[in-house]
Motif scaffolding. Sequence first.
Motif, PDB file in Angstrom:
ATOM      1  N   ASP A  98       0.873  -1.168   0.000  1.00 51.69           N
ATOM      2  CA  ASP A  98       0.000   0.000   0.000  1.00 51.69           C
ATOM      3  C   ASP A  98       0.913   1.222   0.000  1.00 51.69           C
ATOM      4  OD1 ASP A  98      -1.675   2.120   0.536  1.00 51.69           O
ATOM      5  OD2 ASP A  98      -2.553   1.237   2.340  1.00 51.69           O
ATOM      6  N   LEU A  99       0.803   2.044  -1.017  1.00 51.11           N
ATOM      7  CA  LEU A  99       1.687   3.202  -1.158  1.00 51.11           C
ATOM      8  C   LEU A  99       1.424   4.287  -0.123  1.00 51.11           C
ATOM      9  CD1 LEU A  99       1.716   3.419  -5.041  1.00 51.11           C
ATOM     10  CD2 LEU A  99       3.448   2.413  -3.551  1.00 51.11           C
ATOM     11  N   ASN A 100       0.345   4.165   0.640  1.00 49.72           N
ATOM     12  CA  ASN A 100       0.032   5.154   1.681  1.00 49.72           C
ATOM     13  C   ASN A 100       0.739   4.854   3.003  1.00 49.72           C
ATOM     14  OD1 ASN A 100      -1.748   6.728   0.051  1.00 49.72           O
ATOM     15  ND2 ASN A 100      -3.264   5.092   0.271  1.00 49.72           N
ATOM     16  N   GLN A 101       1.486   3.763   3.062  1.00 47.95           N
ATOM     17  CA  GLN A 101       2.248   3.446   4.271  1.00 47.95           C
ATOM     18  C   GLN A 101       3.406   4.423   4.418  1.00 47.95           C
ATOM     19  OE1 GLN A 101       2.811  -1.001   4.965  1.00 47.95           O
ATOM     20  NE2 GLN A 101       2.564  -0.887   2.741  1.00 47.95           N
ATOM     21  N   ASP A 102       3.922   4.525   5.640  1.00 48.84           N
ATOM     22  CA  ASP A 102       5.067   5.412   5.841  1.00 48.84           C
ATOM     23  C   ASP A 102       6.300   4.810   5.163  1.00 48.84           C
ATOM     24  OD1 ASP A 102       6.936   4.200   8.275  1.00 48.84           O
ATOM     25  OD2 ASP A 102       4.843   3.544   8.363  1.00 48.84           O
ATOM     26  N   PRO A 103       7.249   5.655   4.740  1.00 47.07           N
ATOM     27  CA  PRO A 103       8.438   5.176   4.029  1.00 47.07           C
ATOM     28  C   PRO A 103       9.219   4.089   4.774  1.00 47.07           C
ATOM     29  CG  PRO A 103       8.267   7.532   3.779  1.00 47.07           C
ATOM     30  CD  PRO A 103       7.204   7.121   4.766  1.00 47.07           C
ATOM     31  N   ALA A 104       9.289   4.159   6.092  1.00 48.69           N
ATOM     32  CA  ALA A 104      10.042   3.142   6.842  1.00 48.69           C
ATOM     33  C   ALA A 104       9.415   1.763   6.669  1.00 48.69           C
ATOM     34  CB  ALA A 104      10.108   3.517   8.324  1.00 48.69           C
ATOM     35  N   THR A 105       8.093   1.697   6.679  1.00 46.08           N
ATOM     36  CA  THR A 105       7.402   0.418   6.493  1.00 46.08           C
ATOM     37  C   THR A 105       7.613  -0.095   5.077  1.00 46.08           C
ATOM     38  OG1 THR A 105       5.745   1.048   8.136  1.00 46.08           O
ATOM     39  CG2 THR A 105       5.156  -0.733   6.622  1.00 46.08           C
ATOM     40  N   LEU A 106       7.503   0.802   4.099  1.00 38.04           N
ATOM     41  CA  LEU A 106       7.726   0.392   2.704  1.00 38.04           C
ATOM     42  C   LEU A 106       9.146  -0.114   2.510  1.00 38.04           C
ATOM     43  CD1 LEU A 106       5.854   3.247   0.816  1.00 38.04           C
ATOM     44  CD2 LEU A 106       5.243   0.822   0.833  1.00 38.04           C
ATOM     45  N   ARG A 107      10.110   0.575   3.088  1.00 32.42           N
ATOM     46  CA  ARG A 107      11.512   0.175   2.920  1.00 32.42           C
ATOM     47  C   ARG A 107      11.836  -1.161   3.600  1.00 32.42           C
ATOM     48  NH1 ARG A 107      12.697   6.123   3.524  1.00 32.42           N
ATOM     49  NH2 ARG A 107      13.103   6.780   1.382  1.00 32.42           N
ATOM     50  N   ALA A 108      11.020  -1.580   4.533  1.00 40.71           N
ATOM     51  CA  ALA A 108      11.239  -2.863   5.212  1.00 40.71           C
ATOM     52  C   ALA A 108      10.590  -4.032   4.470  1.00 40.71           C
ATOM     53  CB  ALA A 108      10.694  -2.790   6.640  1.00 40.71           C
ATOM     54  N   SER A 109       9.863  -3.764   3.391  1.00 39.90           N
ATOM     55  CA  SER A 109       9.132  -4.813   2.677  1.00 39.90           C
ATOM     56  C   SER A 109      10.025  -5.556   1.675  1.00 39.90           C
ATOM     57  CB  SER A 109       7.930  -4.205   1.942  1.00 39.90           C
ATOM     58  OG  SER A 109       8.376  -3.429   0.837  1.00 39.90           O
ATOM     59  N   GLU A 110       9.590  -6.773   1.339  1.00 46.12           N
ATOM     60  CA  GLU A 110      10.291  -7.544   0.309  1.00 46.12           C
ATOM     61  C   GLU A 110      10.166  -6.874  -1.052  1.00 46.12           C
ATOM     62  OE1 GLU A 110       8.525 -11.426   0.824  1.00 46.12           O
ATOM     63  OE2 GLU A 110      10.234 -12.075   2.038  1.00 46.12           O
ATOM     64  N   MET A 111       9.029  -6.215  -1.307  1.00 47.55           N
ATOM     65  CA  MET A 111       8.856  -5.508  -2.578  1.00 47.55           C
ATOM     66  C   MET A 111       9.917  -4.417  -2.718  1.00 47.55           C
ATOM     67  SD  MET A 111       7.262  -5.216  -5.450  1.00 47.55           S
ATOM     68  CE  MET A 111       5.766  -6.170  -5.251  1.00 47.55           C
ATOM     69  N   TYR A 112      10.181  -3.717  -1.608  1.00 49.36           N
ATOM     70  CA  TYR A 112      11.209  -2.668  -1.658  1.00 49.36           C
ATOM     71  C   TYR A 112      12.585  -3.290  -1.875  1.00 49.36           C
ATOM     72  CZ  TYR A 112      13.764   1.597  -0.864  1.00 49.36           C
ATOM     73  OH  TYR A 112      14.586   2.683  -1.044  1.00 49.36           O
ATOM     74  N   ARG A 113      12.841  -4.455  -1.300  1.00 52.40           N
ATOM     75  CA  ARG A 113      14.121  -5.136  -1.545  1.00 52.40           C
ATOM     76  C   ARG A 113      14.290  -5.402  -3.036  1.00 52.40           C
ATOM     77  NH1 ARG A 113      14.448 -10.363   1.941  1.00 52.40           N
ATOM     78  NH2 ARG A 113      16.080 -10.768   0.432  1.00 52.40           N
ATOM     79  N   ASN A 114      13.220  -5.846  -3.682  1.00 52.54           N
ATOM     80  CA  ASN A 114      13.276  -6.092  -5.122  1.00 52.54           C
ATOM     81  C   ASN A 114      13.524  -4.793  -5.884  1.00 52.54           C
ATOM     82  OD1 ASN A 114      12.728  -8.747  -4.514  1.00 52.54           O
ATOM     83  ND2 ASN A 114      10.707  -8.777  -5.452  1.00 52.54           N
ATOM     84  N   PHE A 115      12.798  -3.743  -5.506  1.00 48.47           N
ATOM     85  CA  PHE A 115      12.965  -2.429  -6.125  1.00 48.47           C
ATOM     86  C   PHE A 115      14.405  -1.951  -5.973  1.00 48.47           C
ATOM     87  CE2 PHE A 115      13.316   2.061  -4.841  1.00 48.47           C
ATOM     88  CZ  PHE A 115      13.031   2.701  -6.032  1.00 48.47           C
ATOM     89  N   TYR A 116      14.925  -2.059  -4.770  1.00 47.50           N
ATOM     90  CA  TYR A 116      16.278  -1.580  -4.469  1.00 47.50           C
ATOM     91  C   TYR A 116      17.319  -2.352  -5.273  1.00 47.50           C
ATOM     92  CZ  TYR A 116      20.007   0.348  -1.575  1.00 47.50           C
ATOM     93  OH  TYR A 116      21.122   1.016  -1.135  1.00 47.50           O
ATOM     94  N   SER A 117      17.118  -3.661  -5.394  1.00 50.58           N
ATOM     95  CA  SER A 117      18.039  -4.492  -6.168  1.00 50.58           C
ATOM     96  C   SER A 117      17.980  -4.119  -7.653  1.00 50.58           C
ATOM     97  CB  SER A 117      17.701  -5.966  -5.968  1.00 50.58           C
ATOM     98  OG  SER A 117      18.601  -6.780  -6.673  1.00 50.58           O
ATOM     99  N   ALA A 118      16.770  -3.933  -8.175  1.00 54.12           N
ATOM    100  CA  ALA A 118      16.625  -3.558  -9.588  1.00 54.12           C
ATOM    101  C   ALA A 118      17.217  -2.179  -9.845  1.00 54.12           C
ATOM    102  CB  ALA A 118      15.155  -3.598  -9.992  1.00 54.12           C
ATOM    103  N   GLN A 119      16.988  -1.246  -8.932  1.00 51.07           N
ATOM    104  CA  GLN A 119      17.553   0.100  -9.093  1.00 51.07           C
ATOM    105  C   GLN A 119      19.083   0.043  -9.073  1.00 51.07           C
ATOM    106  OE1 GLN A 119      16.169   4.182  -7.441  1.00 51.07           O
ATOM    107  NE2 GLN A 119      17.467   3.305  -5.868  1.00 51.07           N
TER     108      GLN A 119
END
Length: 196
Positions: A98-119
């Motif tokens: 959910d994009l309305n979550q705070d950035p810290a919660t988003l950054r702790a997600s597996e989806m963000y890990r994938n995003f970070y790796s792709a970036q």
Amino acid sequence: MTRAFLPLRPQRPLWPVLALTALLGGCGGAAEIDNPAGATGQKLVFAYYQRCIEPLLTTPLPAPQGGGSNTCSSGGCHDSSTGTGGALRLVGSAALQDLNQDPATLRASEMYRNFYSAQGVTVPGDALASRLLTKPLVMGVLHGGGQVLGSTSDLLARRITYWVNHPAPAEQDEFSTAAAAAMFEGGDVAAGECKL
């Protein structure tokens, strides 16, 4: 008790090494390093990655030359725990966030890990210098998985190109709502079509 002695090896003269060192030192000392352009510090947009790039990395794609299909996130390729495919690491079961979550919660997600790796395998603003695009196209770089995309006109290639070439403005982070809205038809991040 008799001891055996090994014959001494003749020592090589040290003067050629010293002369070469002195010669190289006269060339200006340490070599100058010229880093390539593109290090802008800009971040790619998380919302576009999650809706438009991630599904293509985790969905089976047909091989361009035939012979079945595979996903980038599969076990032998870029799976985060068992893959053998270089720097890109993906959790195939990463849940949508959910994009309305705070950035810290988003950054702790597996989806963000994938995003970070792709970036991490991109050069924001320069898709053709990004391994996320050039490796599956085998454009001047080897890819252990072979050619996955037939051309730069393939859907995944076009989405990667768009994502990489449209980073968030320098003063905005990866969760910028304005930058995300600009990447979807009608500005609708939840339901708008991914721009190409």
